[in-house]
Design a protein around this motif. Structure first.
Motif, mmCIF file in Angstrom:
data_model
loop_
_atom_site.group_PDB
_atom_site.id
_atom_site.type_symbol
_atom_site.label_atom_id
_atom_site.label_comp_id
_atom_site.label_asym_id
_atom_site.label_seq_id
_atom_site.Cartn_x
_atom_site.Cartn_y
_atom_site.Cartn_z
ATOM 1 N N GLN A 106 0.839 -1.207 0.000
ATOM 2 C CA GLN A 106 0.000 0.000 0.000
ATOM 3 C C GLN A 106 0.873 1.257 0.000
ATOM 4 O O GLN A 106 0.566 2.228 -0.688
ATOM 5 C CB GLN A 106 -0.981 -0.001 1.188
ATOM 6 C CG GLN A 106 -1.985 -1.153 1.166
ATOM 7 C CD GLN A 106 -2.528 -1.479 -0.226
ATOM 8 O OE1 GLN A 106 -3.049 -0.607 -0.915
ATOM 9 N NE2 GLN A 106 -2.382 -2.723 -0.656
ATOM 10 N N THR A 110 1.033 4.074 -2.995
ATOM 11 C CA THR A 110 0.843 5.518 -2.788
ATOM 12 C C THR A 110 1.962 6.298 -3.485
ATOM 13 O O THR A 110 1.705 7.247 -4.235
ATOM 14 C CB THR A 110 0.830 5.836 -1.277
ATOM 15 O OG1 THR A 110 -0.191 5.053 -0.683
ATOM 16 C CG2 THR A 110 0.559 7.304 -1.008
ATOM 17 N N GLU A 129 -3.644 14.778 -6.976
ATOM 18 C CA GLU A 129 -3.712 13.589 -6.133
ATOM 19 C C GLU A 129 -5.093 13.468 -5.493
ATOM 20 O O GLU A 129 -5.618 12.363 -5.328
ATOM 21 C CB GLU A 129 -2.619 13.657 -5.070
ATOM 22 C CG GLU A 129 -2.188 12.278 -4.608
ATOM 23 C CD GLU A 129 -1.579 12.291 -3.229
ATOM 24 O OE1 GLU A 129 -0.956 13.306 -2.872
ATOM 25 O OE2 GLU A 129 -1.765 11.300 -2.509
#
Ligand code: AMP
Ligand code: ZN
Ligand code: FE
Ligand code: FE
Length: 282
Positions: A106, A110, A129
């Motif tokens: 994860q 990101t 983002e």
């Protein structure tokens, strides 16, 4: 072994490859279990990309619906510059090694998503983002970015986004902090799981497959998507030669890839129970 032509509607069938809203599918884990029940499947494994979050809600749903649920996950790895997917099955959900690997992915995702957005901005296709935040807290990646690219009119379709920008080696492709195959296999084995090479037909170099199978895999995904029996033959032969187990599933993603419906490929009862020996819910 399974013969598609001989599929009886009442026989045991289990789809061992599908994605939920916890990664890049459009059905929630509960909806996946209900859909499996509705189309007459007996067993299921949900193989989200780099996360096992689906099981928190899929387990009680499977119990309620009478679907035999085996643990599953699809981990992303890099090998010699190629993006390779590994399917993990029958591992313990509470294993700290598996949980830490999911967490590590994860973080990787990101950073990688941000790096992809940087590449797209450089190519004149800015995406903030925050525009990815609406997808919430999930194992997010290229399919989500592709969807935003379509919405913003940068490309006409998700496949086009991959073909021109996001696909392996294309202009906005970023591998991210890759996790190696031996490390991934070791972690799955450490969690009492089994490791399968996913969709080997997408690895279009035979020598690469031979090299990959030198790692301690337990099996090969031989039934896939809308494969015809003739396409499965090559992989069944290879699994037999290498004395490896056989797995199979649709790689269902819901409405984003409607051409691969749940249950398009499946395994029979003996194949299912050769893979799932302990981490089962029924
Ligand atoms: P990621 O996990 O971010 O590396 O994205 C990989 C996922 O993107 C795959 O598992 C597929 O679900 C999807 N994908 C890969 N190639 C394509 C393509 N050409 N068209 C649509 N979806 C794709
Ligand atoms: Zn996917
Ligand atoms: Fe995959
Ligand atoms: Fe998949």
């Amino acid at each position: 072994m399974k013969w598609k032509s001989a599929a009886s509607p009442t026989a045991f069938r289990a789809d061992l490859h599908c994605h939920s809203t916890c990664s890049d599918g459009t059905y929630s884990p509960v909806e996946l279990v209900a859909h499996a029940k509705a189309i007459g499947l007996s067993g299921l494994s949900i193989t989200d990309h780099d996360t096992i979050d689906a099981y928190a809600t899929a387990l009680p749903a499977a119990r309620e619906q009478g679907i035999v649920l085996g643990t599953g996950v699809e981990f992303s790895c890099m090998f010699k510059g190629w993006s390779i997917h590994l399917l993990g099955y029958d591992f313990s959900l509470d294993d700290p090694g598996i949980q830490a690997l999911c967490q590590r992915h994860q973080v990787r995702r990101t950073h990688r998503n941000q790096a992809i957005l940087d590449q797209l901005a450089r190519a004149g296709m800015p995406i903030a983002e925050e525009e990815l935040h609406r997808f919430g807290d999930k194992s997010m990646g290229r399919p989500h970015i592709a969807q935003v690219m379509v919405e913003k009119g940068y490309v006409k379709s998700i496949p086009e986004a991959f073909q021109l920008y996001l696909g392996d080696g294309k202009r906005a492709f970023v591998p991210g902090d890759a996790v190696s195959i031996p490390e991934t296999i070791e972690i799955i084995h450490g969690a009492k799981g089994k490791v399968f090479l996913a969709h080997p037909h997408l690895i279009n170099r035979n020598h690469l497959i031979q090299e990959l199978l030198k790692f301690p895999f337990d099996g090969i995904e031989c039934y896939y998507g809308r494969f015809l029996a003739a396409q499965e033959k090559r992989w069944l032969k290879l699994a037999k030669e290498k004395k490896l187990l056989v797995s199979g599933g649709s790689d269902f993603h819901g409405t984003v890839k409607a051409y691969q419906p749940l249950g398009a490929s499946w395994v029979d009862e003996s194949t299912f129970y050769a893979i799932f020996t302990h981490a089962l819910v029924r």
